[in-house]
Structures are given as C-alpha cells and as structure tokens.
Enzyme design. Sequence first.
Site, PDB file in Angstrom:
ATOM      1  N   GLU A 628       0.976  -1.150   0.084  1.00 21.26           N
ATOM      2  CA  GLU A 628       0.029  -0.093   0.082  1.00 21.26           C
ATOM      3  C   GLU A 628       0.983   1.297  -0.055  1.00 21.26           C
ATOM      4  OE1 GLU A 628      -3.615   2.249   2.334  1.00 21.26           O
ATOM      5  OE2 GLU A 628      -2.649   0.533   3.020  1.00 21.26           O
ATOM      6  N   ASN A 683      -4.744   4.964  -1.678  1.00 17.21           N
ATOM      7  CA  ASN A 683      -5.912   5.716  -1.171  1.00 17.21           C
ATOM      8  C   ASN A 683      -6.437   6.821  -2.073  1.00 17.21           C
ATOM      9  OD1 ASN A 683      -6.223   4.626   1.622  1.00 17.21           O
ATOM     10  ND2 ASN A 683      -4.079   4.847   1.510  1.00 17.21           N
ATOM     11  N   GLU A 715      -8.170   2.556  -3.192  1.00 25.69           N
ATOM     12  CA  GLU A 715      -9.176   2.288  -2.022  1.00 25.69           C
ATOM     13  C   GLU A 715      -9.752   3.564  -1.748  1.00 25.69           C
ATOM     14  OE1 GLU A 715      -6.364   1.580   1.264  1.00 25.69           O
ATOM     15  OE2 GLU A 715      -5.571  -0.399   0.420  1.00 25.69           O
ATOM     16  N   ASP A 745     -12.252   0.865   1.915  1.00 27.82           N
ATOM     17  CA  ASP A 745     -11.034   1.173   3.094  1.00 27.82           C
ATOM     18  C   ASP A 745     -12.009   1.286   4.283  1.00 27.82           C
ATOM     19  OD1 ASP A 745      -9.015   1.253   4.242  1.00 27.82           O
ATOM     20  OD2 ASP A 745      -8.385   3.430   3.688  1.00 27.82           O
ATOM     21  N   GLU A 802      -6.422  -4.819   8.337  1.00 27.55           N
ATOM     22  CA  GLU A 802      -5.213  -3.838   8.607  1.00 27.55           C
ATOM     23  C   GLU A 802      -4.934  -3.654   9.922  1.00 27.55           C
ATOM     24  OE1 GLU A 802      -5.623  -0.093   6.950  1.00 27.55           O
ATOM     25  OE2 GLU A 802      -7.868  -0.032   7.774  1.00 27.55           O
TER      26      GLU A 802
END
Length: 843
Positions: A628, A683, A715, A745, A802
Amino acid sequence: MHGELVDRLRAAGAAEIYFDIDFSAYSGPVEDSKFAAALQRAEGSVYLAVFRQPSDPALPAEKRLTNIPISPLLDHAWPVTVSLPVDSDGRIRSSLFADSIHGEAVLSLSAMAAGADGGILQTFGIDFSIDPGSIPRISAGDVLAGRVDSGALEGRKVVIGASAQELRDYFNVPVHGILPGALLQILAAESLLADRAMSSGFGYPLLALVLAIGAIATLSGMTTWRPRLVLFFILSVGLEIVALAVQAIAPLSLDTVPAQIALIVLALAALLREIGVRQLQIRAIHREQENDRRILDQVFKDNFDGVIVVDSKGIVRAASGSAEAIWRAPIRSGTCAPDVLPSEVVVTLQNAITDPESQDEGVRLHEIAIKLGDQPDNARLIEYAVTASVLAGIEGDRPDVVTCLTCRDITDKRRAEDAFAYLARHDPITDLLDRRAFEEALQIRLQDGARRAGDYHLLVAGLERIDIIAASLGLSWADKVRAAIAHELRQLGCEFVASVGDRQLALAGFPDGVVPEEFCQEVLQRISRELVLGGHRLHISACFGLATLAPEDVPDAAAMLRQAGTALSWARKSGPRTIRRFDQAMLHAVTRRRLLEIDLEEGIQKGQFHVVYQPQVELQGGKMIGVEALLRWQHPELGNVSPVEFIPIAEESGLIEPLGAFVLREACQTVQGWNLPLRLAVNVSPIQVERGSVTTAVEAALASSGLSPSQLDLELVESLFLGQADQVAASISRLRSLGCGLALDDFGSGYSSLGYIPRFPFSKIKIDRSFVERVAVDKGSVAIVRSVVELARGFDITVIAEGIETRAQEDVLRRLGCHIGQGYLYGRPMSAEDLLALQHAAA
C-alpha cells in the site's frame, strides 16, 4: 604750415595722409605754392577732403554746393569725399562708399583708407561699438615741433582734421553722443577694416513676431492688463538685448523700431481696454449690488434657518419667518429681544455687541434646550450662533454694532445622530452590543483592576440549527430566533451580552459566586428551551467556548474573545451541548494548523512529499503479494507531519488533487520499476472522486509508468457513498472500466451500510484496525470480523485486515478466513529501497 606738416609726417614714415580740412579757397600765392610743393613731394600719398554743404538739405544731393580743393592742390593729391548721410533724427549712423562729384565717382575717406570699394551713394553702417578713445591722437603742433617719436607714425595712415564748433564739424552719433568729423571718418574706416560694416534689417519680421505674441497672449486667456504689460515690457527689453547681442556677434543692426512701436500700441490698447472693462464692471457691479440686495432680502425672509438681527439697544431690526417658528415667539422688526428670546441667548447677544473683535477667533456654536408644554416629547434642541458686525457711521456719526443670530432646530438631527451612534455599536437584530463595542467595553472593565479581584470569565455560545431554520422557514425566522435567544440571555444578569458573529453570542461579567461550568449549563437551558414563534415549534442547541483571565494576566479583551472562539471551535468538533475551556494546547493546535495550511502548497512545489510502502501479506502462506502506497510530508521545520493532520487540510483547500495525482504517479513508476508480481494499493480521496479528477490522474499515472491496470487497487472510504452514491457512480464506473481494482477502506468504522456494496464492483474490503486490535481478546470483535468475512464471501470479495501487530491477531484472522494481512507485524511503512530489500530477503 600744412605743407611742413606733410613733410614731417612723410619723414616720420606715414604711409598715407588724409586731410579732413576745407581747401576749397585760395589763402595766398606763396602759402598755396608751398603746400602744393609739399603735396608734390608726397608723391600721391596725400588725400584732400571733398564735401557737400549741408546748408540746403531741401535740394537733391547732386545740386547742393560742393567744396572741392583748389586746382593747384588737386594736381598733386587725391580727392576723397567726407560727406556723411544724416538720418531723420539728426544722427549719423552710416557712411558712404563713394559720391558723385561733378559727374565723377569719388571714394569716401573711410573707403579709401580701408581699401574698400562700393557703389556711388551706397552706404554702410558704422560700428559704434569701437571705442573712440582707443584711436591714437597726436597734436599737429607736437609733430611740427619734432616732439613726436617717429616710430609712432611708421607705416600709419594719418587723418588730419580741424575740429571747431563754428565749422560745424561735430556730429551727433549713437552711443558716444558728439564726435568730431575726423574721428567719425576713422570709426567708419575701422568698421570696414574690421569687416564690421553694419547693416540693418529684420524690422518687419520682428514686428510680425511681436504681433503674433500679442495675439497668442490674448487667445491663451491672458485677459488682465497687468500680465500683458509685463509681457510687453519684457519683450521690449528683450528685443534690445537680442539686438545688442546680435550686433556684438555679427555686423547686423536689428531694426527694432517697428516692433517697439507695436509694443507701445499693444500696451496702450491693453490699458484702454482695461479702462473700458473697468467701467463696464463698475456698472455691472452696481446692477449686481442692487440685484443682490433684492435677493438677500428675499433669502432672508425665506431662509430655512432662523435669522434675527439685533442692534446695540436690543431691538430686533429684522427677522426671518422661520425664526418665529423655531423660537415659538412673535419675533418681528421693532420687537425687544429680551421679551421674545431666552435670557441665555440675550446674554450671548450682549457679549457680542460689547466685544465684537472677540469673534476673530471664530464663530462658536451654542445649544439650548427649550421646553414647549408639559410633555417631554415637546422639548426642542436649538443650535445657534451669534456674529457681530460694525456698521460705518455717516458723515462722522459713531459706528453702530449689530448682531446676527442664526439658529436652527436640531432636535430631529440629534435624535438621528444618537440612533446612528447606537446602531454603530449594537446588532440591529438582537439589540446587543456588537463585537467592536463589546471588546471596547470589556477592555475598560478588565483594566479596572480594583474591581477585578478574581478570575474573569468570557463565554461564547455558538448557536446550532440556525442554518436549518433559515433554510426551511427563511432568514427572517432565523433573525427572530436570534432575537428571542438574546432576550433570554439578558435575564441571566451578566454585565455584558453581545452578538459577536452571525451565530455567536458572548457573555462576560457573570453574576457573583457563579461557577463558570454551572453558568454554562444555565445558559444552555435557556437556549435549548423550545421556542414557539408564529405557530412554529423551534429547537435550538449550542456549543460553548470558555476563556478565563486571571488577575495576574494582562487585560486583553480581544485576546479573551479570540480564546473563547478557539475553544468554541473545539467544542463544535465534539458535537452539540459541548462545553470546552480554552487552554494553550488549543492555541498550539490552531497555530500549527494555520502554519500547515500556509506551508502545504509550498511543500508540494518544493518536493517535500514522498511515498512510503507497507507490505500486504497472504495470511495462509505468509507471502508478500502487494504493497500500500502511503503519503508522507517531511516538513523542513516541523519534521514528519502525520497524514491525519495534513490530509484534511489538503481536502479543504483543494490541494488533495495534485497530491493524489503525485502519489499515483510516483507509486506506479516505483512498482513498475521493481518488475515483481506485486499489487499496488493507493488511497483515493472522496474529493478526487466527487470532482472527477481521479480518473484523469489514474490514466496519466498508468500511461507514464507502464504499470498494468490489473495490478492497481484504488481504496475508497465509506463516507464517499453516504447520500451521494449516484453522484460518484460515473467516476467509479470509469475507474472500473480501466481494469483497476476497487477496495472499500476502513469498513465498519461507523458509517457501514450494506446497501451500496452490491451496487459497486468492489474487489476488496479492508476491515478497520479498531476491530483487528481487539480480535484476539474481544468476542464482539471476532463476531464482527466473522460477519464481514461471510459477507465478502457471498459477493466473492477479498478481505484485508489492517493493523495486525501480533501473531495472536494473525492466527485469529487466518482462522476466520481473512485473506490478506497488513500491519507492523509484517513491516512498517518504508522506502521503496527498503521494501525491495525486504522482498529479496524473504525470497
């Protein structure tokens, strides 16, 4: 004697000898023969004068009597004419080149001496700038007596002249006055020798120039006579100065006479015109005075302000109609002033009559209140001024002093001024002090140290739901609500209540013995009461910010209000009915946020942002399958700034779009450079999706890096879909059409709704870290994770957990069916180089 003089001059070396003496008559045989013999011995170097008699000027020049030397003398000498033309003013200004004597041309003495030639009766100007005193003179007696140095005459041209008044051999000339004829002949010869033969002219051009300047002066608005006369005088003097300057430079005498005459005529015309204009003006003034008197009489009668003229005896001499209306009294000519005017006004009139010179300091305005009837509303405020004037007496009479009382009713004006002054310090809706007046009044109160023995508190209430009322019922209803709440707050007994913003009310000076927090609760109760206005039931809530000033603190009302406002902004973050007291941590946070807002754009431009990567691991096999990309800001002064701080600021300022594009571009290029089968998760801000810029950014990043769209997961947070799923559907559809994966997310963080999951093609769901961190010890967290996994299995969606930090958490999540794990257990966010090294070590 003349013969001997010639011999001695020749013996001394004289080159040429000129006689400006009349030899037209015989003196005696012996004397004439001796002189003739001397001339013969001179061998033609002697010149004798020929001239016309000036006694009959009416005759033409060729018919005037001419004096010619006798024949015995001319047989051995050359004739030269010494006649000089006389100007009309009797002055000699020029000489002849030659004259016609009995039909033969005879050169003039000056032309012969200078070796010049010219036409008969042709004249040339004599240069009178030559100083006659500079020409050497020797007495004939000294020459005959041998008292002259022979060197003084060697090679010289000598002019011998006999000067006598009775011979009329003196001439009137410019500059030098009277000069003898012989000296005048020498000056003429010197003018030719020095190439200074004067010529005159330019009379008409100068005249035209003067006339043109006069016309320009008239057309340019120079209508008064004094500037014109000054201009004409300057021109007159300037012409002569220019003429002298030109004559000094070149043998040219400017003819300034026509121009000078024109200047005189122009000056006289200006004076005559001024006299005529003055006469017209005097007549016009008389007419204007009469008209002004009539107008003033009418204006005096009709003047809006009251005007009363009182003499030294206190008798009204004149009064306007409005004066009676203002004073409500019969004020007419002949009335005694003390009978109709207040005594205070009468005293002011008498003082002005007694000392009229005191008014030189300026007219002073007075005010007096007069009461009409018994009602307070009938009181009137009158403004007046008194001026004194001294009237000159007639035929020695003593001067009289009169006073003029000018007055007006300013009652309505003063009421309006008071109303404006009130509005300048109060909010017109709530009738409370406005912010500026509140700060001023509070500052005065805080500086009163004797009255402030303890802490002093300031409360700012932020009204909630006002915007909803304004949107549903209208702005006028919102104003009514604010006014009603202001009325309630006035009942609490505070020293100051103010409106310091559209939705903010401030209170200071709490009643004695009140605890601030308890007082806030009482204020909240007052505000939270149900309001019934116009049949509408309205509910209002509020948040509160409280600031406190200790006795040892510096009194600063503006700072207290600013601190309470800061505390209010923190209270609003916690929701309605929250009370927050200001502390320095708030100020530090606000200051830091403001600094970050300022530096954010500069940080983007200067490359202060960089991307780090956190591993994503397959829970069943422990293999790294993706990363990520996370954005970091290395501030030059503050160090590492958390994304939790700068991401909201970037979203509010619109800078999230260039930041998001930077992360996509940088991460895609990095992962493509690794050449590893790893997926990349990035993201995406809701702002990027709502504005549609995310699609462009993704396409540009994939195109520039060459990364396959199938390797990229975007995300998205849950808040993006709350109430606006239809608005983002187009952007989501375009992203999916590119071949990118979509991950939901922070699922379960508070806004979860199952309704939008089947509507959008999500390929992954990330369980929020708040559930992961308790999954090994909390059954509730286990149940939530199990539900999410079952939901994802039903839609064939991969589940990512996560925030995994321990093996225990990993074991539980693996048993529950989570597919991918991410957290500190597998690695903190790291640079691209470190992550690549970690991958190689694991391989």
